[in-house]
Design an enzyme around this catalytic site. Structure first.
Site, PDB file in Angstrom:
ATOM      1  N   LYS A 166       0.839  -1.212   0.000  1.00 32.08           N
ATOM      2  CA  LYS A 166       0.000   0.000   0.000  1.00 32.08           C
ATOM      3  C   LYS A 166       0.866   1.252   0.000  1.00 32.08           C
ATOM      4  CE  LYS A 166      -1.639   1.551   4.115  1.00 32.08           C
ATOM      5  NZ  LYS A 166      -1.315   2.960   4.388  1.00 32.08           N
ATOM      6  N   ASN A 167       1.899   1.251   0.843  1.00 30.56           N
ATOM      7  CA  ASN A 167       2.672   2.479   1.020  1.00 30.56           C
ATOM      8  C   ASN A 167       3.642   2.747  -0.129  1.00 30.56           C
ATOM      9  OD1 ASN A 167       1.219   2.939   3.282  1.00 30.56           O
ATOM     10  ND2 ASN A 167       2.811   2.316   4.726  1.00 30.56           N
ATOM     11  N   CYS A 189      -5.080   7.254   9.682  1.00 28.33           N
ATOM     12  CA  CYS A 189      -5.176   6.728  11.044  1.00 28.33           C
ATOM     13  C   CYS A 189      -4.858   7.818  12.066  1.00 28.33           C
ATOM     14  CB  CYS A 189      -4.199   5.564  11.230  1.00 28.33           C
ATOM     15  SG  CYS A 189      -4.651   4.112  10.286  1.00 28.33           S
ATOM     16  N   ARG A 198       0.080  14.544  13.233  1.00 29.29           N
ATOM     17  CA  ARG A 198       0.808  14.173  12.001  1.00 29.29           C
ATOM     18  C   ARG A 198       0.961  15.426  11.138  1.00 29.29           C
ATOM     19  NH1 ARG A 198      -1.494   8.482   9.714  1.00 29.29           N
ATOM     20  NH2 ARG A 198       0.500   8.472   8.626  1.00 29.29           N
ATOM     21  N   ASP A 215       4.727   0.364  11.944  1.00 31.02           N
ATOM     22  CA  ASP A 215       3.481  -0.306  11.550  1.00 31.02           C
ATOM     23  C   ASP A 215       3.403  -1.735  12.076  1.00 31.02           C
ATOM     24  OD1 ASP A 215       2.561   1.900  10.152  1.00 31.02           O
ATOM     25  OD2 ASP A 215       3.602   1.317   8.327  1.00 31.02           O
ATOM     26  N   ARG A 222      -8.427  -0.552   4.414  1.00 30.07           N
ATOM     27  CA  ARG A 222      -7.580   0.500   3.840  1.00 30.07           C
ATOM     28  C   ARG A 222      -6.203  -0.059   3.487  1.00 30.07           C
ATOM     29  NH1 ARG A 222      -6.674   4.336   7.700  1.00 30.07           N
ATOM     30  NH2 ARG A 222      -5.166   4.979   6.150  1.00 30.07           N
TER      31      ARG A 222
HETATM   32  N1  EPU Z   1       6.344  14.347  10.713  1.00 28.90           N
HETATM   33  C1  EPU Z   1       6.428  15.691  11.022  1.00 28.90           C
HETATM   34  N2  EPU Z   1       6.318  16.595   9.999  1.00 28.90           N
HETATM   35  C2  EPU Z   1       6.125  16.222   8.705  1.00 28.90           C
HETATM   36  C3  EPU Z   1       6.047  14.851   8.393  1.00 28.90           C
HETATM   37  C4  EPU Z   1       6.161  13.931   9.423  1.00 28.90           C
HETATM   38  O1  EPU Z   1       6.583  16.064  12.187  1.00 28.90           O
HETATM   39  O2  EPU Z   1       6.044  17.096   7.832  1.00 28.90           O
HETATM   40  C5  EPU Z   1       6.458  13.350  11.794  1.00 28.90           C
HETATM   41  C6  EPU Z   1       5.167  12.551  11.976  1.00 28.90           C
HETATM   42  O3  EPU Z   1       4.264  13.221  12.795  1.00 28.90           O
HETATM   43  C7  EPU Z   1       5.688  11.277  12.593  1.00 28.90           C
HETATM   44  C8  EPU Z   1       7.068  11.111  11.954  1.00 28.90           C
HETATM   45  O4  EPU Z   1       7.403  12.373  11.408  1.00 28.90           O
HETATM   46  O5  EPU Z   1       5.865  11.438  13.970  1.00 28.90           O
HETATM   47  C9  EPU Z   1       7.128  10.076  10.857  1.00 28.90           C
HETATM   48  O6  EPU Z   1       6.130  10.360   9.889  1.00 28.90           O
HETATM   49  P1  EPU Z   1       6.321  10.015   8.340  1.00 28.90           P
HETATM   50  O7  EPU Z   1       6.145  11.269   7.570  1.00 28.90           O
HETATM   51  O8  EPU Z   1       7.577   9.230   8.161  1.00 28.90           O
HETATM   52  O9  EPU Z   1       5.091   9.063   8.080  1.00 28.90           O
HETATM   53  P2  EPU Z   1       4.007   9.183   6.946  1.00 28.90           P
HETATM   54  O10 EPU Z   1       4.674   9.476   5.652  1.00 28.90           O
HETATM   55  O11 EPU Z   1       2.908  10.041   7.400  1.00 28.90           O
HETATM   56  C10 EPU Z   1       4.202   6.675   6.276  1.00 28.90           C
HETATM   57  C11 EPU Z   1       3.244   5.533   6.157  1.00 28.90           C
HETATM   58  C12 EPU Z   1       2.826   5.087   7.546  1.00 28.90           C
HETATM   59  C13 EPU Z   1       4.063   4.691   8.334  1.00 28.90           C
HETATM   60  C14 EPU Z   1       5.047   5.860   8.370  1.00 28.90           C
HETATM   61  C15 EPU Z   1       6.363   5.530   9.048  1.00 28.90           C
HETATM   62  C16 EPU Z   1       2.089   6.000   4.092  1.00 28.90           C
HETATM   63  C17 EPU Z   1       0.821   6.341   3.427  1.00 28.90           C
HETATM   64  N3  EPU Z   1       2.072   5.953   5.414  1.00 28.90           N
HETATM   65  O12 EPU Z   1       3.472   7.709   6.923  1.00 28.90           O
HETATM   66  O13 EPU Z   1       2.002   3.944   7.359  1.00 28.90           O
HETATM   67  O14 EPU Z   1       3.686   4.356   9.648  1.00 28.90           O
HETATM   68  O15 EPU Z   1       5.341   6.278   7.024  1.00 28.90           O
HETATM   69  O16 EPU Z   1       6.992   4.460   8.414  1.00 28.90           O
HETATM   70  O17 EPU Z   1       3.083   5.741   3.443  1.00 28.90           O
HETATM   71  C18 EPU Z   1       0.172   2.542   7.736  1.00 28.90           C
HETATM   72  O18 EPU Z   1       0.447   1.974   6.675  1.00 28.90           O
HETATM   73  O19 EPU Z   1      -0.682   2.083   8.538  1.00 28.90           O
HETATM   74  C19 EPU Z   1       0.856   3.778   8.091  1.00 28.90           C
HETATM   75  C20 EPU Z   1       0.428   4.585   9.051  1.00 28.90           C
END
Ligand code: EPU
Length: 427
Positions: free
Chosen positions: A22-23, A118, A123, A310, A402
């Site tokens: 998915k990601n 989620c 975030r 995850d 999802r």
């Molecule tokens: N963060 C910030 N500012 C930003 C972006 C992120 O403070 O501009 C913080 C977030 O709040 C968090 C940390 O950085 O504490 C990591 O967030 P990241 O941006 O790496 O995560 P994401 O891109 O929002 C993706 C996956 C998540 C997975 C995370 C970490 C997708 C759609 N989602 O989220 O997957 O947990 O990377 O590996 O790619 C899931 O599949 O259930 C899921 C939540």
């Protein structure tokens, strides 16, 4: 609301193959907006986030459709693209954030209402915005939306991410492909899905070096073509099957997913007492259900290559019945363990406090009526139910689908007593 019923105590046997991740698929779909020729992603599972992405692509003027398990997109002229992302689609998934860069680059502006996903704690998207602003975008925050505009092409920059955000690294990779000159991203995320996006963009003609390391260098403004592309296998789904056999006992093979993608989770399973045999592209897992699992573990979830956030709730589900007190600390998300309430309803002794989950261990789980709080928390409750005596009724307001096309069906194929009652239509 969909309800899944699981009757525990049935060992699992057989072979299973995770679908495309998915990601990976979700950012790849957004990235197709940058391509000047048709693209086709192979083996894409029927996830509700994929449906939302297709609806989003169509809403902004792109052409995307499913043909069996392939998702195909057609190139779209910039003048036909609209940068307004509908609020109901932005609010349905976190991955709406992946449309910031492609729409800014192609349509000249993008307006993104609050992204959903989620509820894992705050975030923010500040790193995405700071990087795009450094490339020349004007950022307007107002009401419940962010609007980005550019007045001329984006410019390549030397930008340091304040933390290795997966999403922000992907946003800035896509933007850098369209920017004038060279972009250097420092402190970039190194997750396999970031490499997959870079692999896709490179195969379309982008010039990217260093993906999978903290310093990524992109030479921008290469014309991107189209491609037939097979996204990565889903390492979190692979870990979910591993957690399931650890909880229920039995012997399964997870095929067509290299063990290196979820090595930290495999090491965890081994420490619990699961027998793990790694092949080049598959993993065999064996657990004797008559031998208690070993607990007393300290797990620390963080960015790649650490233990994946995850998989933290899945590890928790395995540790509920294991011998000894365990602790899991998730560095990334403040509300990763909302599933603890469901675990307790099943008889586990565990407590979530912010980033930390403490599990007393040695529980004798009983079937109960529980609700999926989020995607991975819902999958973790399903895993715990496989180990429980009696029947669990798992209410899912749509979270699990999802990220897994049919997790109950997958587990039923491995021998679990698991069934899914889809909601009946209201007349
Ligand atoms: N963060 C910030 N500012 C930003 C972006 C992120 O403070 O501009 C913080 C977030 O709040 C968090 C940390 O950085 O504490 C990591 O967030 P990241 O941006 O790496 O995560 P994401 O891109 O929002 C993706 C996956 C998540 C997975 C995370 C970490 C997708 C759609 N989602 O989220 O997957 O947990 O990377 O590996 O790619 C899931 O599949 O259930 C899921 C939540």
């Amino acid at each position: 609301m969909q309800t899944i019923t699981i009757t525990g105590g049935q060992p699992l046997h057989g072979t299973i193959r995770p679908a495309a991740a998915k990601n990976s698929v979700l950012p790849l779909l957004a990235a197709t907006l940058l391509c000047g020729a048709p693209c086709c992603l192979r083996g894409v599972p029927e996830l509700s986030d994929v449906d939302t992405s297709l609806a989003l692509l169509q809403a902004v003027g792109a052409k995307a459709a499913r043909h069996g398990s392939d998702l195909c997109t057609l190139p779209v002229h910039a003048s036909a693209l609209c940068g307004e992302i509908p609020a109901h689609l932005a609010g349905a998934m976190r991955s709406s954030v992946f449309y910031l860069a492609p729409l800014l680059c192609r349509a000249g502006m993008v307006r993104l209402p609050l992204p959903g996903g989620c509820r894992l704690g705050p975030r923010p998207v500040d790193i995405h915005l700071a990087g795009l602003a450094a490339m020349g975008a004007r950022v307007e925050l107002g009401g419940d939306a962010v609007t980005l505009r550019r007045f001329g092409p984006l410019q390549g920059v030397d930008f340091t991410l304040r933390l290795p955000s997966v999403g922000a690294t992907m946003t800035l990779l896509m933007a850098a492909c369209c920017a004038m000159g060279t972009t250097v991203l420092r402190g970039a995320a190194c997750e396999p899905e970031v490499c997959d996006l870079a692999g896709f963009l490179s195969a379309c003609g982008a010039q990217i070096a260093g993906a999978g390391t903290p310093v990524v260098v992109v030479q921008g403004r290469r014309a991107l073509g189209g491609i037939l592309y097979t996204p990565l296998p889903d390492r979190i789904a692979a870990a979910t099957y591993g957690a399931a056999v650890a909880a229920a006992g039995g012997q399964i093979t997870v095929r067509e997913c290299p063990p290196r993608y979820y090595e930290a989770f495999l090491q965890f399973l081994q420490q619990c007492g699961v027998q793990v045999t790694r092949r080049e592209n598959a993993v065999e897992l064996v657990r004797d259900p008559s031998v208690p699992l070993r607990g007393s573990q300290q797990l620390y979830a963080n960015a790649w290559p650490a233990f994946a956030t995850d998989t933290a709730p899945l590890a928790a589900a395995v540790l509920l019945e294991a011998q000894g007190e365990s602790q899991i600390y998730d560095h990334l998300f403040a509300n990763r363990f909302a599933c603890a309430a469901g675990f307790r309803a099943m008889g586990a002794e565990c407590q979530a406090a912010g980033h930390r989950l403490t599990i007393r261990g040695g529980a004798h789980l009983q079937g109960a009526c529980v609700t999926a709080p989020d995607l991975r928390g819902g999958a973790a409750l399903l895993v715990a139910a496989l180990a429980a005596d009696g029947t669990t009724e798992l209410r899912d307001p749509g979270h699990i689908r999802r990220g897994y096309a049919d997790l109950p069906g997958d587990l039923a194929l491995l021998g679990a007593r698991c069934a899914c009652c889809r909601p009946t239509a209201v007349r």
